[in-house]
Scaffold this motif. Structure first.
Motif, PDB file in Angstrom:
ATOM      1  N   LEU A 111       7.123  58.482  15.076  1.00 41.12           N
ATOM      2  CA  LEU A 111       7.337  57.337  15.960  1.00 41.12           C
ATOM      3  C   LEU A 111       7.746  57.752  17.366  1.00 41.12           C
ATOM      4  O   LEU A 111       7.947  56.895  18.226  1.00 41.12           O
ATOM      5  N   ALA A 112       7.856  59.050  17.623  1.00 43.09           N
ATOM      6  CA  ALA A 112       8.303  59.494  18.946  1.00 43.09           C
ATOM      7  C   ALA A 112       7.348  59.034  20.039  1.00 43.09           C
ATOM      8  O   ALA A 112       7.776  58.574  21.102  1.00 43.09           O
ATOM      9  N   GLY A 113       6.069  59.142  19.799  1.00 47.06           N
ATOM     10  CA  GLY A 113       5.092  58.783  20.823  1.00 47.06           C
ATOM     11  C   GLY A 113       5.033  57.298  21.091  1.00 47.06           C
ATOM     12  O   GLY A 113       5.087  56.849  22.239  1.00 47.06           O
ATOM     13  N   VAL A 114       4.961  56.498  20.026  1.00 44.55           N
ATOM     14  CA  VAL A 114       4.785  55.064  20.229  1.00 44.55           C
ATOM     15  C   VAL A 114       6.030  54.427  20.833  1.00 44.55           C
ATOM     16  O   VAL A 114       5.927  53.465  21.627  1.00 44.55           O
ATOM     17  N   LEU A 115       7.223  54.962  20.531  1.00 46.87           N
ATOM     18  CA  LEU A 115       8.440  54.379  21.092  1.00 46.87           C
ATOM     19  C   LEU A 115       8.717  54.862  22.510  1.00 46.87           C
ATOM     20  O   LEU A 115       9.705  54.449  23.119  1.00 46.87           O
ATOM     21  N   ALA A 116       7.843  55.696  23.045  1.00 49.71           N
ATOM     22  CA  ALA A 116       7.910  56.034  24.466  1.00 49.71           C
ATOM     23  C   ALA A 116       7.355  54.904  25.324  1.00 49.71           C
ATOM     24  O   ALA A 116       7.442  54.940  26.559  1.00 49.71           O
ATOM     25  N   GLY A 117       6.774  53.899  24.695  1.00 46.97           N
ATOM     26  CA  GLY A 117       6.276  52.714  25.386  1.00 46.97           C
ATOM     27  C   GLY A 117       6.698  51.470  24.636  1.00 46.97           C
ATOM     28  O   GLY A 117       7.420  51.549  23.634  1.00 46.97           O
ATOM     29  N   PRO A 118       6.271  50.301  25.079  1.00 45.75           N
ATOM     30  CA  PRO A 118       6.612  49.066  24.355  1.00 45.75           C
ATOM     31  C   PRO A 118       6.025  49.081  22.947  1.00 45.75           C
ATOM     32  O   PRO A 118       4.898  49.532  22.743  1.00 45.75           O
ATOM     33  N   ALA A 119       6.788  48.604  21.985  1.00 44.14           N
ATOM     34  CA  ALA A 119       6.321  48.599  20.595  1.00 44.14           C
ATOM     35  C   ALA A 119       7.055  47.530  19.815  1.00 44.14           C
ATOM     36  O   ALA A 119       8.226  47.232  20.083  1.00 44.14           O
ATOM     37  N   LYS A 120       6.377  46.967  18.839  1.00 46.37           N
ATOM     38  CA  LYS A 120       7.034  46.053  17.909  1.00 46.37           C
ATOM     39  C   LYS A 120       7.697  46.878  16.814  1.00 46.37           C
ATOM     40  O   LYS A 120       7.069  47.752  16.213  1.00 46.37           O
ATOM     41  N   VAL A 121       8.976  46.586  16.571  1.00 49.26           N
ATOM     42  CA  VAL A 121       9.749  47.381  15.623  1.00 49.26           C
ATOM     43  C   VAL A 121      10.463  46.477  14.622  1.00 49.26           C
ATOM     44  O   VAL A 121      10.806  45.333  14.915  1.00 49.26           O
ATOM     45  N   GLY A 122      10.669  47.028  13.443  1.00 49.48           N
ATOM     46  CA  GLY A 122      11.542  46.417  12.447  1.00 49.48           C
ATOM     47  C   GLY A 122      12.666  47.387  12.170  1.00 49.48           C
ATOM     48  O   GLY A 122      12.423  48.582  11.994  1.00 49.48           O
ATOM     49  N   MET A 123      13.902  46.911  12.122  1.00 46.79           N
ATOM     50  CA  MET A 123      15.054  47.804  11.981  1.00 46.79           C
ATOM     51  C   MET A 123      16.027  47.253  10.960  1.00 46.79           C
ATOM     52  O   MET A 123      16.132  46.038  10.773  1.00 46.79           O
ATOM     53  N   ILE A 124      16.749  48.168  10.317  1.00 54.60           N
ATOM     54  CA  ILE A 124      17.832  47.763   9.430  1.00 54.60           C
ATOM     55  C   ILE A 124      18.973  48.746   9.577  1.00 54.60           C
ATOM     56  O   ILE A 124      18.784  49.963   9.527  1.00 54.60           O
ATOM     57  N   ALA A 125      20.160  48.213   9.820  1.00 50.61           N
ATOM     58  CA  ALA A 125      21.386  49.009   9.904  1.00 50.61           C
ATOM     59  C   ALA A 125      22.163  48.784   8.621  1.00 50.61           C
ATOM     60  O   ALA A 125      22.400  47.634   8.222  1.00 50.61           O
ATOM     61  N   ILE A 126      22.541  49.888   7.968  1.00 51.87           N
ATOM     62  CA  ILE A 126      23.278  49.813   6.710  1.00 51.87           C
ATOM     63  C   ILE A 126      24.583  50.575   6.854  1.00 51.87           C
ATOM     64  O   ILE A 126      24.606  51.660   7.431  1.00 51.87           O
ATOM     65  N   GLU A 127      25.659  49.994   6.344  1.00 52.40           N
ATOM     66  CA  GLU A 127      26.951  50.661   6.290  1.00 52.40           C
ATOM     67  C   GLU A 127      27.262  50.931   4.816  1.00 52.40           C
ATOM     68  O   GLU A 127      27.831  50.072   4.117  1.00 52.40           O
ATOM     69  N   PRO A 128      26.866  52.108   4.305  1.00 52.30           N
ATOM     70  CA  PRO A 128      27.065  52.363   2.874  1.00 52.30           C
ATOM     71  C   PRO A 128      28.513  52.248   2.431  1.00 52.30           C
ATOM     72  O   PRO A 128      28.784  51.841   1.290  1.00 52.30           O
ATOM     73  N   ALA A 129      29.466  52.603   3.293  1.00 56.04           N
ATOM     74  CA  ALA A 129      30.877  52.576   2.891  1.00 56.04           C
ATOM     75  C   ALA A 129      31.348  51.177   2.507  1.00 56.04           C
ATOM     76  O   ALA A 129      32.249  51.020   1.681  1.00 56.04           O
TER      77      ALA A 129
ATOM     78  N   ARG B 174      19.410  43.254   9.472  1.00 57.70           N
ATOM     79  CA  ARG B 174      18.024  43.512   9.883  1.00 57.70           C
ATOM     80  C   ARG B 174      17.776  42.887  11.251  1.00 57.70           C
ATOM     81  O   ARG B 174      18.180  41.752  11.514  1.00 57.70           O
ATOM     82  N   ILE B 175      17.079  43.634  12.094  1.00 55.84           N
ATOM     83  CA  ILE B 175      16.722  43.163  13.432  1.00 55.84           C
ATOM     84  C   ILE B 175      15.269  43.553  13.688  1.00 55.84           C
ATOM     85  O   ILE B 175      14.930  44.741  13.691  1.00 55.84           O
ATOM     86  N   ASN B 176      14.415  42.568  13.917  1.00 56.11           N
ATOM     87  CA  ASN B 176      13.010  42.802  14.235  1.00 56.11           C
ATOM     88  C   ASN B 176      12.730  42.277  15.636  1.00 56.11           C
ATOM     89  O   ASN B 176      13.261  41.235  16.038  1.00 56.11           O
ATOM     90  N   GLY B 177      11.913  42.988  16.380  1.00 56.97           N
ATOM     91  CA  GLY B 177      11.616  42.541  17.738  1.00 56.97           C
ATOM     92  C   GLY B 177      10.735  43.526  18.477  1.00 56.97           C
ATOM     93  O   GLY B 177       9.938  44.256  17.867  1.00 56.97           O
ATOM     94  N   THR B 178      10.902  43.570  19.786  1.00 59.49           N
ATOM     95  CA  THR B 178      10.097  44.430  20.660  1.00 59.49           C
ATOM     96  C   THR B 178      10.991  45.474  21.302  1.00 59.49           C
ATOM     97  O   THR B 178      12.022  45.142  21.895  1.00 59.49           O
ATOM     98  N   SER B 179      10.581  46.732  21.177  1.00 56.56           N
ATOM     99  CA  SER B 179      11.332  47.852  21.736  1.00 56.56           C
ATOM    100  C   SER B 179      10.724  48.266  23.068  1.00 56.56           C
ATOM    101  O   SER B 179       9.492  48.351  23.219  1.00 56.56           O
ATOM    102  N   LEU B 180      11.593  48.544  24.032  1.00 57.07           N
ATOM    103  CA  LEU B 180      11.168  49.011  25.348  1.00 57.07           C
ATOM    104  C   LEU B 180      11.936  50.292  25.677  1.00 57.07           C
ATOM    105  O   LEU B 180      13.135  50.378  25.445  1.00 57.07           O
ATOM    106  N   PRO B 181      11.254  51.321  26.196  1.00 54.81           N
ATOM    107  CA  PRO B 181      11.951  52.574  26.490  1.00 54.81           C
ATOM    108  C   PRO B 181      12.855  52.448  27.708  1.00 54.81           C
ATOM    109  O   PRO B 181      12.547  51.733  28.661  1.00 54.81           O
ATOM    110  N   GLU B 182      13.991  53.129  27.649  1.00 57.15           N
ATOM    111  CA  GLU B 182      14.881  53.271  28.789  1.00 57.15           C
ATOM    112  C   GLU B 182      15.151  54.751  29.004  1.00 57.15           C
ATOM    113  O   GLU B 182      14.739  55.597  28.202  1.00 57.15           O
TER     114      GLU B 182
END
Length: 295
Positions: A89-107, A113-121
């Motif tokens: 995913l290194a190449g595609v996230l160097a530009g705008p991309a649609k992403v699905g994400m999930i943050a988990i705190e196992p402890a 879950r957060i889905n949306g559009t990623s933009l490089p900074e």
């Protein structure tokens, strides 16, 4: 039901859970509430899925010291890192991309879950969400983390699993699955169970049970319309990431597997394994009491 697309609604109907799904759909928002922002600020990792430059779906893991995930306003999530070199995913996230994400705190067995559009900074990513939802704590194994120093190794690539990779998957209690709808909207979800819940049928085929969940069927709904998927198996002890891309299908015959409501079969197209890919190390798990036994 406006929160769902045709594939999700089709799976909900087949499962007979349209009413439960309609209730759950009301919990899907488009912004990050304060409680979610506070949760994200404490996390050292977030799993992300997207279609890579090769058009295939991949899942990866972004990590950093707590605070690397920040939501200073409800319409933005900033991530102070990007995928490492060699990550699919290194190449595609160097530009705008649609992403699905999930943050988990196992402890604490919490997830978001957060889905949306990623933009490089300059030093990471800025994500504009269009779907934000909390998930139940089922099937999350409890673990605590620490950070270690080290550099990622060069990824190993192949088209089928090695014997060592087959053993690692057969012993896994957690993985992440990334999917996308035909319009490109991406989603990443968590799957957990007792070690052995993922069956290695061959060097290119996996199968796992789909347990009772939130009835939204965001993953299976995407697969109903678009079979491409990406799997991520983290090695909690070594920081190695095993990434698979291929196609998946839902099987409605459970084959008598304990706790299974359905099965998912996955065919592998490509394998990438990166040793020491992330600096996180985790303790031995306390397994979820919800994990069904493994036949």
């Amino acid at each position: 039901m406006a929160a769902y697309h045709a594939g999700e609604r089709a799976v909900q109907r087949r499962a007979g859970l349209e009413g439960q799904a309609a209730m759950g759909g009301r919990a899907i928002g488009a912004t990050i509430p304060d409680v979610a922002a506070a949760f994200l600020a404490h996390q050292p990792m977030i799993a992300v899925g997207a279609a890579g430059q090769d058009g295939r779906i991949w899942a990866s893991l972004l990590t950093g010291a707590p605070g690397f995930l920040r939501s200073d306003d409800p319409a933005t999530l900033t991530i102070a890192t990007r995928p490492i070199p060699g990550d699919p995913l290194a190449g595609v996230l160097a530009g705008p991309a649609k992403v699905g994400m999930i943050a988990i705190e196992p402890a604490t067995r919490r997830r978001m879950r957060i889905n949306g559009t990623s933009l490089p900074e300059a030093h990471g990513l800025r994500v504009v969400p269009d779907q934000v939802l909390a998930n139940c704590p089922k099937y999350i194994q409890k673990r605590d983390h620490s950070f270690v120093a080290g550099e990622p190794r060069t990824p190993r690539r192949g088209t089928e699993l090695t014997d060592a990779q087959r053993r690692a998957i057969g012993a896994a209690d957690t993985f992440f699955v990334a999917t996308a709808a035909p319009d490109g909207d991406a989603d990443t979800s968590h799957r957990g169970g007792a070690p052995g819940f993922v069956q290695v049928l061959s060097p290119t085929r996996l199968r796992w049970p789909d347990y009772v969940g939130n009835a939204m069927f965001l993953t299976l709904g995407n697969l109903e319309l678009r079979p491409e998927a990406g799997l991520l198996f983290p090695d909690w002890k070594s920081g190695t990431l095993l990434q698979l891309t291929g196609t998946a299908r839902t099987v409605w015959d459970t084959a008598g597997l304990p706790g299974a409501q359905r099965l998912v079969e996955f065919s592998i197209d490509e394998v990438r394994e990166t040793a020491q890919a992330v600096p996180l190390r985790w303790t031995d798990p306390a397994y979820s009491r919800f994990n069904p036994p493994v036949a």
